[in-house]
Scaffold this motif. Structure first.
Motif, PDB file in Angstrom:
ATOM      1  N   HIS A 267       0.851  -1.186   0.000  1.00 40.10           N
ATOM      2  CA  HIS A 267       0.000   0.000   0.000  1.00 40.10           C
ATOM      3  C   HIS A 267       0.885   1.234   0.000  1.00 40.10           C
ATOM      4  O   HIS A 267       1.730   1.413   0.879  1.00 40.10           O
ATOM      5  CB  HIS A 267      -0.912   0.028   1.225  1.00 40.10           C
ATOM      6  CG  HIS A 267      -1.692   1.305   1.357  1.00 40.10           C
ATOM      7  ND1 HIS A 267      -1.762   2.031   2.527  1.00 40.10           N
ATOM      8  CD2 HIS A 267      -2.430   2.000   0.436  1.00 40.10           C
ATOM      9  CE1 HIS A 267      -2.513   3.110   2.343  1.00 40.10           C
ATOM     10  NE2 HIS A 267      -2.921   3.114   1.078  1.00 40.10           N
ATOM     11  N   GLU A 268       0.706   2.077  -1.003  1.00 44.20           N
ATOM     12  CA  GLU A 268       1.423   3.341  -1.099  1.00 44.20           C
ATOM     13  C   GLU A 268       0.421   4.477  -1.223  1.00 44.20           C
ATOM     14  O   GLU A 268      -0.590   4.348  -1.917  1.00 44.20           O
ATOM     15  CB  GLU A 268       2.322   3.384  -2.339  1.00 44.20           C
ATOM     16  CG  GLU A 268       3.453   2.392  -2.352  1.00 44.20           C
ATOM     17  CD  GLU A 268       4.272   2.504  -3.628  1.00 44.20           C
ATOM     18  OE1 GLU A 268       4.136   3.510  -4.354  1.00 44.20           O
ATOM     19  OE2 GLU A 268       5.045   1.574  -3.912  1.00 44.20           O
ATOM     20  N   SER A 269       0.728   5.578  -0.549  1.00 45.16           N
ATOM     21  CA  SER A 269      -0.059   6.802  -0.706  1.00 45.16           C
ATOM     22  C   SER A 269       0.925   7.951  -0.824  1.00 45.16           C
ATOM     23  O   SER A 269       1.878   8.038  -0.040  1.00 45.16           O
ATOM     24  CB  SER A 269      -0.995   6.999   0.486  1.00 45.16           C
ATOM     25  OG  SER A 269      -1.771   8.179   0.316  1.00 45.16           O
ATOM     26  N   ALA A 270       0.710   8.813  -1.802  1.00 43.56           N
ATOM     27  CA  ALA A 270       1.683   9.882  -2.039  1.00 43.56           C
ATOM     28  C   ALA A 270       1.034  11.052  -2.758  1.00 43.56           C
ATOM     29  O   ALA A 270      -0.067  10.948  -3.311  1.00 43.56           O
ATOM     30  CB  ALA A 270       2.856   9.348  -2.862  1.00 43.56           C
TER      31      ALA A 270
ATOM     32  N   GLU B 140      -2.467   6.709  -5.039  1.00 37.61           N
ATOM     33  CA  GLU B 140      -2.601   5.650  -4.042  1.00 37.61           C
ATOM     34  C   GLU B 140      -2.642   4.310  -4.761  1.00 37.61           C
ATOM     35  O   GLU B 140      -3.276   4.174  -5.811  1.00 37.61           O
ATOM     36  CB  GLU B 140      -3.838   5.836  -3.174  1.00 37.61           C
ATOM     37  CG  GLU B 140      -3.832   4.964  -1.928  1.00 37.61           C
ATOM     38  CD  GLU B 140      -4.754   5.469  -0.826  1.00 37.61           C
ATOM     39  OE1 GLU B 140      -4.636   4.976   0.313  1.00 37.61           O
ATOM     40  OE2 GLU B 140      -5.595   6.361  -1.105  1.00 37.61           O
TER      41      GLU B 140
ATOM     42  N   ASP C 159       4.293   1.109  -9.394  1.00 40.74           N
ATOM     43  CA  ASP C 159       4.898   1.323  -8.077  1.00 40.74           C
ATOM     44  C   ASP C 159       5.819   2.538  -8.143  1.00 40.74           C
ATOM     45  O   ASP C 159       6.844   2.523  -8.831  1.00 40.74           O
ATOM     46  CB  ASP C 159       5.676   0.075  -7.668  1.00 40.74           C
ATOM     47  CG  ASP C 159       6.318   0.190  -6.300  1.00 40.74           C
ATOM     48  OD1 ASP C 159       6.155   1.245  -5.663  1.00 40.74           O
ATOM     49  OD2 ASP C 159       6.969  -0.772  -5.873  1.00 40.74           O
TER      50      ASP C 159
ATOM     51  N   ALA D 160       7.828   3.568  -6.003  1.00 43.59           N
ATOM     52  CA  ALA D 160       9.128   3.303  -5.383  1.00 43.59           C
ATOM     53  C   ALA D 160      10.052   2.507  -6.299  1.00 43.59           C
ATOM     54  O   ALA D 160      11.189   2.213  -5.919  1.00 43.59           O
ATOM     55  CB  ALA D 160       8.940   2.562  -4.063  1.00 43.59           C
TER      56      ALA D 160
ATOM     57  N   ARG E  66      11.601   3.305   5.336  1.00 44.79           N
ATOM     58  CA  ARG E  66      10.522   3.473   4.364  1.00 44.79           C
ATOM     59  C   ARG E  66      10.766   4.742   3.544  1.00 44.79           C
ATOM     60  O   ARG E  66      11.347   5.706   4.039  1.00 44.79           O
ATOM     61  CB  ARG E  66       9.162   3.545   5.070  1.00 44.79           C
ATOM     62  CG  ARG E  66       8.923   4.861   5.795  1.00 44.79           C
ATOM     63  CD  ARG E  66       7.628   4.842   6.594  1.00 44.79           C
ATOM     64  NE  ARG E  66       7.337   6.144   7.173  1.00 44.79           N
ATOM     65  CZ  ARG E  66       7.888   6.644   8.249  1.00 44.79           C
ATOM     66  NH1 ARG E  66       8.801   5.938   8.897  1.00 44.79           N
ATOM     67  NH2 ARG E  66       7.569   7.845   8.695  1.00 44.79           N
TER      68      ARG E  66
ATOM     69  N   PHE F 296       5.740  10.679  -0.028  1.00 44.63           N
ATOM     70  CA  PHE F 296       4.945   9.563   0.471  1.00 44.63           C
ATOM     71  C   PHE F 296       4.312   9.897   1.820  1.00 44.63           C
ATOM     72  O   PHE F 296       4.966  10.425   2.716  1.00 44.63           O
ATOM     73  CB  PHE F 296       5.819   8.311   0.646  1.00 44.63           C
ATOM     74  CG  PHE F 296       6.272   7.698  -0.645  1.00 44.63           C
ATOM     75  CD1 PHE F 296       5.550   6.677  -1.230  1.00 44.63           C
ATOM     76  CD2 PHE F 296       7.432   8.145  -1.271  1.00 44.63           C
ATOM     77  CE1 PHE F 296       5.966   6.102  -2.425  1.00 44.63           C
ATOM     78  CE2 PHE F 296       7.862   7.574  -2.458  1.00 44.63           C
ATOM     79  CZ  PHE F 296       7.126   6.559  -3.040  1.00 44.63           C
TER      80      PHE F 296
ATOM     81  N   TYR G 191       3.745   3.988   3.181  1.00 44.56           N
ATOM     82  CA  TYR G 191       4.414   2.914   2.450  1.00 44.56           C
ATOM     83  C   TYR G 191       4.450   1.733   3.406  1.00 44.56           C
ATOM     84  O   TYR G 191       5.201   1.731   4.387  1.00 44.56           O
ATOM     85  CB  TYR G 191       5.833   3.292   2.028  1.00 44.56           C
ATOM     86  CG  TYR G 191       6.466   2.254   1.123  1.00 44.56           C
ATOM     87  CD1 TYR G 191       6.393   2.386  -0.262  1.00 44.56           C
ATOM     88  CD2 TYR G 191       7.110   1.135   1.641  1.00 44.56           C
ATOM     89  CE1 TYR G 191       6.945   1.431  -1.091  1.00 44.56           C
ATOM     90  CE2 TYR G 191       7.665   0.176   0.821  1.00 44.56           C
ATOM     91  CZ  TYR G 191       7.578   0.333  -0.547  1.00 44.56           C
ATOM     92  OH  TYR G 191       8.124  -0.623  -1.381  1.00 44.56           O
TER      93      TYR G 191
END
Length: 258
Positions: free
Chosen positions: A88-91, A104, A160, A162, A211, A227, A230
């Motif tokens: 799960h990523e939020s940015a 997200e 992704d 990242a 992270r 971010f 993460y």
């Protein structure tokens, strides 16, 4: 005046470094938790000596130092998803023109190509056989079949944010220096200049758990990603529901296309 303090510091520092290397070999979150617990138990004088060593050796002009390499191995471990989890990523993504947009992602790990993403003003999910698009103006989800070849093409594009950081740490050219990021103890990772100009850039990761905090893409015209989350979620029924638009919006009207 005591004369045995340097020997004590060297002993504690050696023990701490040995413990870090053992945890690196394990490459697990449990190992990282044990390492942090060990660091807290080391006397302040030894911890200060270790910090001073990192400050003096990280990011030397001749290339990545031993300290940089150790930090980068930790970052690589953090970016390696545990099996059977959901990334799960939020940015917030700031574009070269100064505009920004939310991002997200919920992605099934293991390269399955199953994910749901909110980006570019759209909310889309992919499974092995279907593509789902959410229209918030009408609260409608459009579901259409996704041929395997098209699915593989979409997966190859990558979502992704990242990924660039992963490439930076895998390049063997990144250096790491201790810093602060908005009041958070962090490491600054830099690849500049690199033979592969796509990799040139800067990233910040938290010292506490490595992270990602921010990635600045030099090659993307000064695009910046900040971010707010993460993390790896366990693959429970509740979290699996986050992977598809239809299950994330159970009250929406579903339109199935042939």
């Amino acid at each position: 005046m005591r004369t045995d303090i340097p020997d004590v510091l060297v002993t504690y520092r050696s023990q701490l470094h040995a413990a870090i290397e053992r945890d690196l070999a394990r490459g697990t979150r449990t190992g990282r938790m044990k390492r942090r617990a060990l660091a807290l138990s080391v006397p302040a004088t030894a911890a200060a000596a270790t910090t001073a060593t990192v400050l003096l050796t990280a990011g030397g002009a001749s290339g990545p130092s031993l300290a940089s390499a150790t930090i980068i191995r930790h970052v690589r471990a953090e970016l390696t998803a545990p099996a059977g989890s959901i990334l799960h990523e939020s940015a917030t993504v700031t574009l070269p023109d100064g505009s920004s947009m939310p991002f997200e992602l919920w992605a099934q790990t293991g390269g399955t190509g199953v994910y749901r993403v909110i980006k570019d003003g759209q909310e889309v999910s992919l499974s092995g056989a279907e593509n789902e698009i959410y229209d918030p103006s009408t609260n409608t989800v459009t579901v259409s079949p996704l041929p395997p070849a098209i699915h593989q093409l979409e997966v190859s594009k990558g979502v992704d944010l990242a990924d660039e950081l992963k490439r930076m740490v895998d390049s063997g050219q990144a250096t790491a220096t201790p810093t602060a990021y908005n009041g958070i103890p962090a490491y600054k990772l830099t690849v500049n200049p690199s033979g592969d100009t796509v990799l040139n850039g800067t990233a910040y990761v938290a010292r506490s758990d490595y992270r990602p905090l921010e990635i600045d893409y030099t090659s993307h015209g000064s695009e910046k990603v900040v971010f707010s989350a993460y993390e790896y979620l366990p693959a429970t029924a509740t979290n699996d529901a986050l992977l598809a638009v239809t299950s994330a919006h159970p009250g929406a009207t579903v339109v199935n296309q042939p």
